[in-house]
Scaffold this motif. Structure first.
Motif, PDB file in Angstrom:
ATOM      1  N   SER A 242      39.258  50.214  42.922  1.00 33.03           N
ATOM      2  CA  SER A 242      39.882  49.158  42.122  1.00 33.03           C
ATOM      3  C   SER A 242      41.077  48.526  42.816  1.00 33.03           C
ATOM      4  O   SER A 242      41.659  47.585  42.276  1.00 33.03           O
TER       5      SER A 242
ATOM      6  N   ASN B 169      34.385  43.735  38.942  1.00 36.33           N
ATOM      7  CA  ASN B 169      35.102  42.704  38.199  1.00 36.33           C
ATOM      8  C   ASN B 169      34.534  42.727  36.785  1.00 36.33           C
ATOM      9  O   ASN B 169      33.423  42.264  36.547  1.00 36.33           O
TER      10      ASN B 169
ATOM     11  N   ILE C 148      42.546  40.932  37.982  1.00 37.27           N
ATOM     12  CA  ILE C 148      41.475  40.830  38.975  1.00 37.27           C
ATOM     13  C   ILE C 148      41.963  40.370  40.350  1.00 37.27           C
ATOM     14  O   ILE C 148      41.592  40.958  41.368  1.00 37.27           O
ATOM     15  N   ASP C 149      42.768  39.333  40.412  1.00 35.43           N
ATOM     16  CA  ASP C 149      43.159  38.774  41.711  1.00 35.43           C
ATOM     17  C   ASP C 149      43.944  39.771  42.556  1.00 35.43           C
ATOM     18  O   ASP C 149      43.629  39.987  43.730  1.00 35.43           O
TER      19      ASP C 149
ATOM     20  N   LEU D  38      41.745  42.972  43.431  1.00 34.47           N
ATOM     21  CA  LEU D  38      40.756  42.723  44.475  1.00 34.47           C
ATOM     22  C   LEU D  38      41.419  42.552  45.837  1.00 34.47           C
ATOM     23  O   LEU D  38      40.920  43.071  46.844  1.00 34.47           O
TER      24      LEU D  38
ATOM     25  N   ASP E  61      30.136  41.372  39.995  1.00 30.88           N
ATOM     26  CA  ASP E  61      30.736  40.398  39.089  1.00 30.88           C
ATOM     27  C   ASP E  61      30.163  40.571  37.687  1.00 30.88           C
ATOM     28  O   ASP E  61      29.105  40.052  37.357  1.00 30.88           O
TER      29      ASP E  61
ATOM     30  N   SER F 246      32.156  39.911  34.987  1.00 28.87           N
ATOM     31  CA  SER F 246      33.318  39.354  34.289  1.00 28.87           C
ATOM     32  C   SER F 246      33.032  38.994  32.838  1.00 28.87           C
ATOM     33  O   SER F 246      33.946  38.955  32.013  1.00 28.87           O
TER      34      SER F 246
END
Length: 197
Positions: A8, A33, A39-40, A43, A63, A65
């Motif tokens: 993570s 995600n 998230i930004d 990642l 992904d 999301s």
């Protein structure tokens, strides 16, 4: 042996990946995600950590999301309280199921998750019972044995911090709000306060 390691960008999961590499395992890092607010930064930290470990090229990003848009919690919805509404139902099962499906595809033997000692668990999907049940369910639905590993399950946060320092693991990010400077209030930030006590 090969393992899909859930990463993570945080200290716990980065240390799990480090230890797996140190043990000579083939590591397939997987970032999920799930629509998290952070998230930004998570990642970015994850990519940086995987680069330092020499496995950035192996990193896969799932992904999912839409999960966070459907399952609203303090971790996914800015209108929810970051601590009082932190429980995100099914999150760790989502992680393990996704990791196990990926493990099936890459023929890995196990999946690993950075859960700590059961005494530190706040939610039902952080317990040893959950891990045992998840492994049994994964084995049933994947049609073969895929182990569910939690290499830090015997550790408290202060011990994880000490071990990470000893191994030179740094540059991680663990704030659920995703701010440039950690908020100091969310569960992830408060774990570090406990670790410093």
């Amino acid at each position: 042996m090969s393992v899909v390691t859930l990463v993570s960008g945080g200290l716990d999961s980065t240390l799990v990946a480090y230890l797996a590499i140190e043990e000579g395992l083939k590591v397939h890092p997987l970032f999920v995600n799930y629509g998290q607010r952070a998230i930004d930064r998570e990642l970015a930290a994850c990519k940086n950590s995987m680069m330092k470990l020499g496995i950035l090229d192996e990193l896969e990003i799932a992904d999912l999301s839409g999960y966070g848009r459907l399952i609203r919690s303090g971790l996914t919805d800015p209108n929810k309280h970051i601590v009082e509404d932190a429980f995100t139902p099914g999150r760790n099962m989502l992680f393990l199921l996704t990791a196990a499906a990926h493990a099936h595809q890459v023929n890995a033997d196990a999946v690993s998750i950075g859960l700590l000692h059961e005494e530190t668990s706040l939610f039902p999907d952080q317990t040893s019972g959950f891990l045992q049940d998840a492994e049994a369910l994964i084995t049933r639905i994947m049609g073969r044995s895929i182990k569910v590993l939690a290499p830090l399950a015997a550790f408290h946060k202060d011990e994880v911090i000490q071990l990470a320092k000893a191994k030179g693991v740094g540059g991680t990010y663990s704030c659920h709000l995703g701010l440039e400077e950690p908020c100091g209030e969310c569960i992830a930030c408060n774990e570090f306060k406990v670790g410093e006590a």
